[in-house]
Design an enzyme around this catalytic site. Structure first.
Site, PDB file in Angstrom:
ATOM      1  N   ARG A 140     -12.016  16.045   7.345  1.00  0.00           N
ATOM      2  CA  ARG A 140     -12.577  16.359   6.091  1.00  0.00           C
ATOM      3  C   ARG A 140     -13.869  16.745   6.369  1.00  0.00           C
ATOM      4  NH1 ARG A 140     -11.058  10.973   3.336  1.00  0.00           N
ATOM      5  NH2 ARG A 140      -8.842  11.192   2.613  1.00  0.00           N
ATOM      6  N   ASN A 179       0.817  -1.093  -0.061  1.00  0.00           N
ATOM      7  CA  ASN A 179       0.066   0.103  -0.018  1.00  0.00           C
ATOM      8  C   ASN A 179       1.037   1.309  -0.042  1.00  0.00           C
ATOM      9  OD1 ASN A 179      -1.851   1.966   0.430  1.00  0.00           O
ATOM     10  ND2 ASN A 179      -2.594   1.144   2.290  1.00  0.00           N
TER      11      ASN A 179
END
Ligand code: AMP
Length: 397
Positions: A240, A7
């Site tokens: 966010r 990843n």
């Protein structure tokens, strides 16, 4: 087969070596600060202590070399290089081109490049990881597993924005969704735990981590999810905003004299529960402590977060015409009985009740609904690396 799961971020690289037969993790670790001063690899071979090596990693090629060295060295290595049968890469954006995992070849690399403008921070880093593995392990098959793929079953009515249709046709502006590997893994696992065929179930998966998203999975297929063109849409997250009126961008720019880039940064990095709590923290452990001590900012942030989750659960129940089970996963969903409890309190309209004792669970599979609950509430820890390893094995065996 031993499968290396990679990843790759812009300055970090997480890895796990997984045995596909036993599904055991043989070694896992992280390269940090790639291309920056102070880079290091931290890894843990199964059953051993954590090992840290500080060494310059000017690029991802060097990082992959360090990963291979960590896995194969004579002193505390866990595998011979030739035993690594395949590599599975997490790729953030597959656009509409990829509806499932694929074996990587030059055509696939080109297609990932082509959708890079949809994930400019992530896809280029993922591609660097692929190229670096090719160099260090030539000939070893590699598989791309996309964060967006599971959501490609969404019907048009769910993925279109109310924009002129030509913007979808010209630029691919639509809702894609992310965390797909997690939503897929958790929904399948939930069906197994419920002892039912996933094709007969209406499931809602709440992936509540630092990034948070929620999906409606009907008959095993995703029919809606909260993230959109980018991961900014949907739930209120660690930093966010989630859903906001797009006019807010211009409004802030005028008030503060800031640029689009400034506001984009604000919406992604300084908002969410962090911004709502007056910059107290984006970490729910801190927010919970402060909430319980009566901190107003923490209460404001956590209440807005749990309200938004419950609102999405309501809308997805409507979208599916009912819900059989609601699954909680990722850092907050798996570990925070407090936040789960606050969300579930808002679900009494579904006839949902919580077993307070069961809801103390952390990081384990468990049903947390009360005996009289009309909908099953469950904690299902996610395992994206295992899901990537499974797909990689299926395509390379
Ligand atoms: P993730 O992005 O899935 O790794 O989740 C990371 C987030 O999970 C952290 O920022 C915390 O907000 C949250 N988290 C992890 N452990 C706990 C815990 N024991 N209680 C509450 N929140 C937690």
């Amino acid at each position: 087969m031993k499968i290396l799961v990679i990843n790759c971020g812009s300055s970090s690289l997480k890895f796990q070596l997984i045995d596909s037969d036993s599904e055991a993790v043989i070694c896992k670790g992280l390269c940090e600060r790639i291309g920056i001063d102070g880079s290091q690899i931290v890894y843990t071979p199964a059953g051993k202590d954590k090992i840290t090596k500080v060494e310059p990693m000017p690029d991802h090629n060097k990082a992959i070399e360090m990963v291979i060295e960590a896995l194969t060295n004579a002193e505390n290595g866990v595998v011979k290089l030739e035993e690594i049968g395949a590599v599975g890469h997490r790729i953030v954006h597959g656009g509409e081109k990829f509806t499932k995992s694929v074996v990587i070849n030059e055509e696939v690399i080109k297609a990932i490049e082509e959708v890079s403008d949809l994930a400019p921070l992530h896809n280029p880093a993922n591609l660097i990881g692929i190229r670096a593995c090719e160099k260090v392990m030539p000939g070893v098959p590699m598989v791309a597993v996309f964060d967006t793929a599971f959501h490609q079953t969404m019907p048009q009515e769910a993925y279109l924005y109310g924009l002129p249709y030509s913007y979808y046709e010209k630029y691919g502006i639509r809702r894609y969704g992310f965390h797909g590997t997690s939503h897929s893994y958790v929904s399948k696992r939930a069906a197994e735990l419920l002892g039912k065929d996933i094709k007969d179930l209406k499931l809602i998966v709440c992936h509540l981590g630092n990034g948070a998203s929620i999906s409606a999975v009907k008959d095993g297929k995703c029919i809606d999810t909260s993230m959109g063109l980018t991961p900014l849409e949907g739930l209120i997250m660690g930093t966010r905003t989630g859903d906001i009126d797009p006019s807010v961008v211009e409004f802030i720019m005028k008030k503060e004299g800031s640029t689009v880039a400034d506001v984009t940064n604000l919406l992604n990095k300084k908002s969410g529960v962090f911004g709502l709590s007056n910059d107290l923290s984006s970490d729910f452990r801190d927010l919970e402590d402060a909430y319980l001590k009566g901190d107003e900012g923490a209460k404001r942030a956590v209440d807005a977060f749990t309200y938004r989750v419950a609102k999405y659960i309501g809308s997805y129940t409507a979208a599916m015409g009912g819900v059989d089970a609601i699954c909680f996963t990722a850092g907050v969903g798996e570990n925070s009985g407090f936040t789960r409890g606050l969300i579930c309190e808002r679900l009494s309209f579904l006839g949902a009740t919580v077993d307070a004792e069961a809801n103390k669970v952390r990081g384990e599979e468990k049903t947390i609904s009360g005996a009289d609950s009309k909908v099953t509430l469950m904690v299902v820890p996610t395992n994206e690396e295992l899901a990537i390893a499974r797909d990689t094995f299926e395509l390379c065996k």
